[in-house]
Design an enzyme around this catalytic site. Structure first.
Site, PDB file in Angstrom:
ATOM      1  N   ASP A 104      -3.160   2.085  -5.575  1.00 54.90           N
ATOM      2  CA  ASP A 104      -2.119   2.073  -4.733  1.00 54.90           C
ATOM      3  C   ASP A 104      -2.120   0.957  -3.940  1.00 54.90           C
ATOM      4  O   ASP A 104      -1.207   0.786  -3.055  1.00 54.90           O
ATOM      5  CB  ASP A 104      -2.070   3.463  -3.715  1.00 54.90           C
ATOM      6  CG  ASP A 104      -2.780   3.072  -2.420  1.00 54.90           C
ATOM      7  OD1 ASP A 104      -3.819   2.634  -2.463  1.00 54.90           O
ATOM      8  OD2 ASP A 104      -2.213   4.001  -1.625  1.00 54.90           O
ATOM      9  N   GLU A 105      -2.881  -0.010  -4.131  1.00 55.08           N
ATOM     10  CA  GLU A 105      -2.715  -1.290  -3.278  1.00 55.08           C
ATOM     11  C   GLU A 105      -2.611  -2.571  -4.259  1.00 55.08           C
ATOM     12  O   GLU A 105      -3.308  -2.554  -5.321  1.00 55.08           O
ATOM     13  CB  GLU A 105      -3.880  -1.574  -2.631  1.00 55.08           C
ATOM     14  CG  GLU A 105      -3.913  -0.783  -1.191  1.00 55.08           C
ATOM     15  CD  GLU A 105      -5.357  -0.895  -0.553  1.00 55.08           C
ATOM     16  OE1 GLU A 105      -5.720  -2.084  -0.221  1.00 55.08           O
ATOM     17  OE2 GLU A 105      -5.969  -0.034  -0.354  1.00 55.08           O
ATOM     18  N   HIS A 129     -16.851  12.616  -4.144  1.00 56.73           N
ATOM     19  CA  HIS A 129     -17.274  13.302  -5.432  1.00 56.73           C
ATOM     20  C   HIS A 129     -18.624  14.098  -4.994  1.00 56.73           C
ATOM     21  O   HIS A 129     -18.747  15.071  -5.844  1.00 56.73           O
ATOM     22  CB  HIS A 129     -17.593  12.324  -6.376  1.00 56.73           C
ATOM     23  CG  HIS A 129     -16.451  11.597  -6.902  1.00 56.73           C
ATOM     24  ND1 HIS A 129     -15.192  12.646  -7.602  1.00 56.73           N
ATOM     25  CD2 HIS A 129     -15.840  10.453  -6.940  1.00 56.73           C
ATOM     26  CE1 HIS A 129     -14.293  11.841  -7.910  1.00 56.73           C
ATOM     27  NE2 HIS A 129     -14.780  10.427  -7.414  1.00 56.73           N
ATOM     28  N   CYS A 139     -14.715   3.330  -9.426  1.00 51.66           N
ATOM     29  CA  CYS A 139     -15.346   4.543  -9.627  1.00 51.66           C
ATOM     30  C   CYS A 139     -15.675   5.081 -10.847  1.00 51.66           C
ATOM     31  O   CYS A 139     -14.428   5.294 -11.644  1.00 51.66           O
ATOM     32  CB  CYS A 139     -14.559   5.537  -8.615  1.00 51.66           C
ATOM     33  SG  CYS A 139     -15.326   7.435  -8.807  1.00 51.66           S
ATOM     34  N   ASP A 188       0.832  -1.171  -0.208  1.00 53.65           N
ATOM     35  CA  ASP A 188      -0.032  -0.166   0.048  1.00 53.65           C
ATOM     36  C   ASP A 188       1.020   1.138   0.018  1.00 53.65           C
ATOM     37  O   ASP A 188       1.643   1.414   0.842  1.00 53.65           O
ATOM     38  CB  ASP A 188      -0.797  -0.092   1.244  1.00 53.65           C
ATOM     39  CG  ASP A 188      -1.735   1.197   1.166  1.00 53.65           C
ATOM     40  OD1 ASP A 188      -3.012   0.764   1.920  1.00 53.65           O
ATOM     41  OD2 ASP A 188      -1.650   2.305   0.724  1.00 53.65           O
TER      42      ASP A 188
HETATM   43  N1  DCP Z   1      -8.595   8.156  -1.943  1.00 55.50           N
HETATM   44  C1  DCP Z   1      -9.689   8.785  -2.386  1.00 55.50           C
HETATM   45  N2  DCP Z   1     -10.948   8.787  -1.501  1.00 55.50           N
HETATM   46  C2  DCP Z   1     -10.743   8.264  -0.139  1.00 55.50           C
HETATM   47  C3  DCP Z   1      -9.659   7.576   0.321  1.00 55.50           C
HETATM   48  C4  DCP Z   1      -8.454   7.726  -0.480  1.00 55.50           C
HETATM   49  O1  DCP Z   1      -9.770   9.501  -3.478  1.00 55.50           O
HETATM   50  N3  DCP Z   1     -12.149   8.287   0.595  1.00 55.50           N
HETATM   51  C5  DCP Z   1      -7.483   8.101  -2.759  1.00 55.50           C
HETATM   52  C6  DCP Z   1      -6.486   9.078  -2.243  1.00 55.50           C
HETATM   53  C7  DCP Z   1      -5.261   8.255  -1.808  1.00 55.50           C
HETATM   54  C8  DCP Z   1      -5.426   7.062  -2.432  1.00 55.50           C
HETATM   55  O2  DCP Z   1      -6.958   6.921  -2.498  1.00 55.50           O
HETATM   56  O3  DCP Z   1      -3.942   8.808  -1.567  1.00 55.50           O
HETATM   57  C9  DCP Z   1      -4.968   5.655  -1.747  1.00 55.50           C
HETATM   58  O4  DCP Z   1      -5.774   5.686  -0.428  1.00 55.50           O
HETATM   59  P1  DCP Z   1      -5.236   5.079   0.904  1.00 55.50           P
HETATM   60  O5  DCP Z   1      -6.389   4.570   1.872  1.00 55.50           O
HETATM   61  O6  DCP Z   1      -4.090   4.044   0.723  1.00 55.50           O
HETATM   62  O7  DCP Z   1      -4.475   6.308   1.432  1.00 55.50           O
HETATM   63  P2  DCP Z   1      -3.009   7.043   1.381  1.00 55.50           P
HETATM   64  O8  DCP Z   1      -2.255   6.091   0.079  1.00 55.50           O
HETATM   65  O9  DCP Z   1      -3.254   8.360   0.732  1.00 55.50           O
HETATM   66  O10 DCP Z   1      -2.494   6.912   2.833  1.00 55.50           O
HETATM   67  P3  DCP Z   1      -1.822   5.773   3.535  1.00 55.50           P
HETATM   68  O11 DCP Z   1      -0.440   6.149   3.678  1.00 55.50           O
HETATM   69  O12 DCP Z   1      -2.574   5.841   4.954  1.00 55.50           O
HETATM   70  O13 DCP Z   1      -1.884   4.677   2.756  1.00 55.50           O
HETATM   71 MG    MG Z   2      -1.982   3.816   0.723  1.00 54.76          MG
END
Ligand code: DCP
Ligand code: MG
Length: 649
Positions: free
Chosen positions: A171-172, A574, A552, A80
């Site tokens: 990202d996962e 959104h 999405c 992730d």
């Molecule tokens: N995202 C989004 N809406 C959300 C949650 C996340 O559009 N409600 C997008 C933005 C994030 C990406 O998806 O950058 C990945 O989600 P993650 O939950 O993995 O969060 P992050 O990568 O930003 O942070 P972390 O370090 O906690 O993984």
């Molecule tokens: Mg992430």
């Protein structure tokens, strides 16, 4: 949220959002959750000792079965990216490094840098609240093309460790590293370290990794040493059990805020161990599937197909029928393109007040022509009139592939249907109604179901009939505690009126087809969504559907089917964007706090920079940037983890 003053954050959120449409929507959702909790409590109170001992046996049998199928032979790795969108933006603009950064807008934040998180700023939070919590918060608009580009770079790395890796979002990803470990005689830990370094080398970004005997636990593990860290759970039964027992239920994929509240408030469950202790209650009150499967999107089949249209709220009936006819035509096109016919037609309406209603009709035969669709859709809409609407949608479910059975003749069935007479519906239950008299015409053997937002659903299992032809399909029966299951399988067929929707409000009048995937979208300078369809999609901004239940349609963000609440949070982003646009143009309804916050905030990029960013987004960003090495990442070993957990319990 560790080290964050949660009480202060809660207070600010409340004060700042009070009175806004977003807040109202949140309140509706909360009220619905409360009703569901009350309903569950009532159900719980009816359980007798006999029931419980029966369900205890069911649970024990299930646990034995699961124990027998326990597989400790595989090594799964979950990866992730850290603060993904924010990290990409910082990579592209190093001046953002070390600053509290939010990616999103005043309406909603998609993610925040770790610096901003210290103030309580987080994803799915309106931006103006983020500003209040963190006065120096810097904003950057999302740029989905960029995120897709970096995501593709990471996927090249995954490929070299597991060619069949499963990417569940930009990202996962899940990688089965069993073969790599055997072939190269290395441990899961070594693969994790190597993979993180390779990702960093390829992208300049850091990620966190979890290694465990199955996907679900690997995902939990990747979160433990975030950011830039890894956590390895050995393939050992005792270690796995001890680890899982200590976990708060919220850590389990698919258990979001609402389910957590339900389990805690109704059954006093906070940890996985307590879940096991209350297994009989869980079996009695929840369906099996809502306990969280690990099914991946690839294995799923299309359950429904549909389209919806958002427009400026209107009560002009001729305009509404015109829009309905367009929807019927679009639905016909999509069904015919895929060689499908369907039996259940659902009309979705969103009123000017954001109340969502769904009305469904099940026909005797399979249909897919515009004329047939329109006959039923018109009747459903007429029954609701007069009303002012801002969104309409049509969806066909109970699909049938024409190739499978060429003998199905829709037209014939429809003819029979209209020739038949005196076929009255005989239905019990408040969520089922007859439309026989809508137009004074006899409609024959069909079933109709209705569902409204904000209402306490009727918990009765619906309908009975003395008419052989009559058929009430399972997904139409609203049993609150099976909702997860229903939505899981039929994502858009009967989306939860309040929780499962949260879309619309945009000003753009066009149709999104679920059959067509819009690969990427981005926000332009004024915050309008501009589509950059890779396919010839007629989809346009302002609406959102989860394509195949997990992608999405607006930005291409992927969230697996079990992640209902996470999808809801994303939809809210959104939704808030569209509300923001609406409130910006409607000078009669300003959100004062937002304006205030906007003044307080330093918002990037500047117009000049935006131009540069625009130009930049059309070129391929350079993948290799100098960043701190990922080797120095966090590694709390498993022993330390258990010590920490014991302290917290
Ligand atoms: N995202 C989004 N809406 C959300 C949650 C996340 O559009 N409600 C997008 C933005 C994030 C990406 O998806 O950058 C990945 O989600 P993650 O939950 O993995 O969060 P992050 O990568 O930003 O942070 P972390 O370090 O906690 O993984
Ligand atoms: Mg992430």
């Amino acid at each position: 949220m560790e080290g964050v003053d949660k009480e202060k954050v809660q207070k600010v959120i409340y004060e700042m959002s009070k009175g806004s449409k977003y807040f109202e929507n949140e309140q509706r959702k909360e009220a619905l959750t409360k009703q569901k909790i009350e309903h569950l409590r009532a159900q719980c109170a009816t359980l007798t000792d006999n029931d419980l001992s029966h369900f205890q046996k069911v649970a024990e049998r299930k646990m034995l079965e699961l124990e027998a199928s326990r597989d400790l032979s595989k090594i799964w790795l979950h990866t992730d990216m850290d603060a993904f969108y924010a990290a990409v933006e910082t990579l592209e603009d190093p001046s953002l490094k070390g600053k509290p950064l939010a990616v999103g807008s005043m309406s909603m934040i998609t993610t925040a840098s770790y610096e901003a998180r210290k103030f309580g700023v987080r994803a799915a939070m309106p931006g103006f609240i983020g500003c209040k919590l963190c006065p120096g918060l810097v904003f950057v608009r999302p740029n989905f093309e960029r995120y897709t580009h970096y995501s593709e770079l990471t996927r090249k790395v995954f490929q070299s460790y597991d060619p069949s890796f499963i990417a569940t979002s930009l990202d996962e990803a899940y990688l089965n590293i069993t073969s790599v470990c055997i072939e190269r005689s290395i441990t899961g830990e070594e693969v994790a370290t190597e993979l993180r370094a390779a990702i960093h080398q390829e992208t300049g970004l850091t990620c966190s990794v979890g290694v465990a005997p199955n996907r679900m636990i690997a995902k939990v593990c990747s979160d433990i040493n975030k950011p830039n860290g890894q956590f390895i759970l050995p393939n050992d039964r005792e270690a796995v059990l001890t680890f899982v027992y200590t976990l708060p239920i919220r850590k389990i994929g698919g258990i979001g805020k609402v389910t957590e509240q339900k389990l805690r408030q109704v059954l006093g469950i906070s940890t996985c161990q307590e879940m096991l202790q209350k297994a009989a209650f869980l079996c009695a009150l929840f369906s099996e599937c809502s306990a969280g499967g690990t099914e991946t999107p690839k294995q799923r089949q299309r359950k429904s197909i549909g389209c919806e249209r958002t427009f400026i709220a209107t009560d002009d009936s001729s305009l509404l029928f015109e829009k309905l006819a367009n929807l019927a035509e679009n639905l016909m096109d999509d069904l015919q393109k895929e060689g499908l016919k369907g039996k259940t037609l659902t009309l979705k309406l969103k009123t000017a007040d954001f109340e969502v209603r769904t009305r469904a009709v099940t026909t005797r035969g399979y249909i897919n022509s515009k004329e047939d669709i329109l006959i039923y859709a018109t009747k459903l809409l007429k029954a609701e009139m007069p009303l002012s609407l801002r969104l309409m949608g049509l969806r066909m479910s109970q699909l049938h592939d024409e190739k499978d059975d060429s003998s199905t003749s829709t037209q014939k069935t429809i003819d029979i249907f209209f020739r038949s007479s005196n076929s009255n519906l005989n239905v019990n239950g408040t969520n089922v109604q007859s439309i026989t008299n809508i137009s004074g015409q006899d409609n024959g053997p069909i079933s109709v179901t209705t569902e409204d937002g904000y209402l306490v659903p009727d918990s009765g299992t619906g309908a009975s009939t003395d008419q052989q032809d009559f058929f009430v399909h399972d997904e139409s029966i609203f049993i609150p505690e099976q909702r997860n299951l229903v939505n899981y399988n039929n994502e858009a067929v009967l989306s939860n009126p309040v929780i499962g929707d949260g879309l619309g409000g945009a000003k753009i009048d066009d149709v999104t087809h679920t059959a067509k995937v819009m690969n990427s979208e981005k926000l332009d300078d004024v915050g309008q969504f501009i589509s950059h369809e890779a396919t010839a999609s007629s989809g346009k901004p302002g609406q959102q559907l989860w394509i195949d239940g997990y992608i999405c349609s607006i930005c291409g963000f992927e969230l697996p089917p079990g992640f209902e609440e996470e999808r809801q949070e994303h939809s809210d982003f959104h939704f808030a964007e569209s509300l923001q646009q609406e409130e910006t143009v409607d000078s009669k309804r300003p959100i004062c706090s937002e304006r205030l916050a906007e003044k307080q905030c330093s918002t990037t990029p500047s117009p000049k920079k935006k131009l540069a960013e625009k130009q930049c987004s059309t070129t391929t960003p350079s993948p290799k940037k100098k960043l701190k090495s990922s080797k120095g990442g966090k590694h709390i070993p498993i022993d330390a983890f258990f010590a920490k957990c014991k302290k917290n319990l």
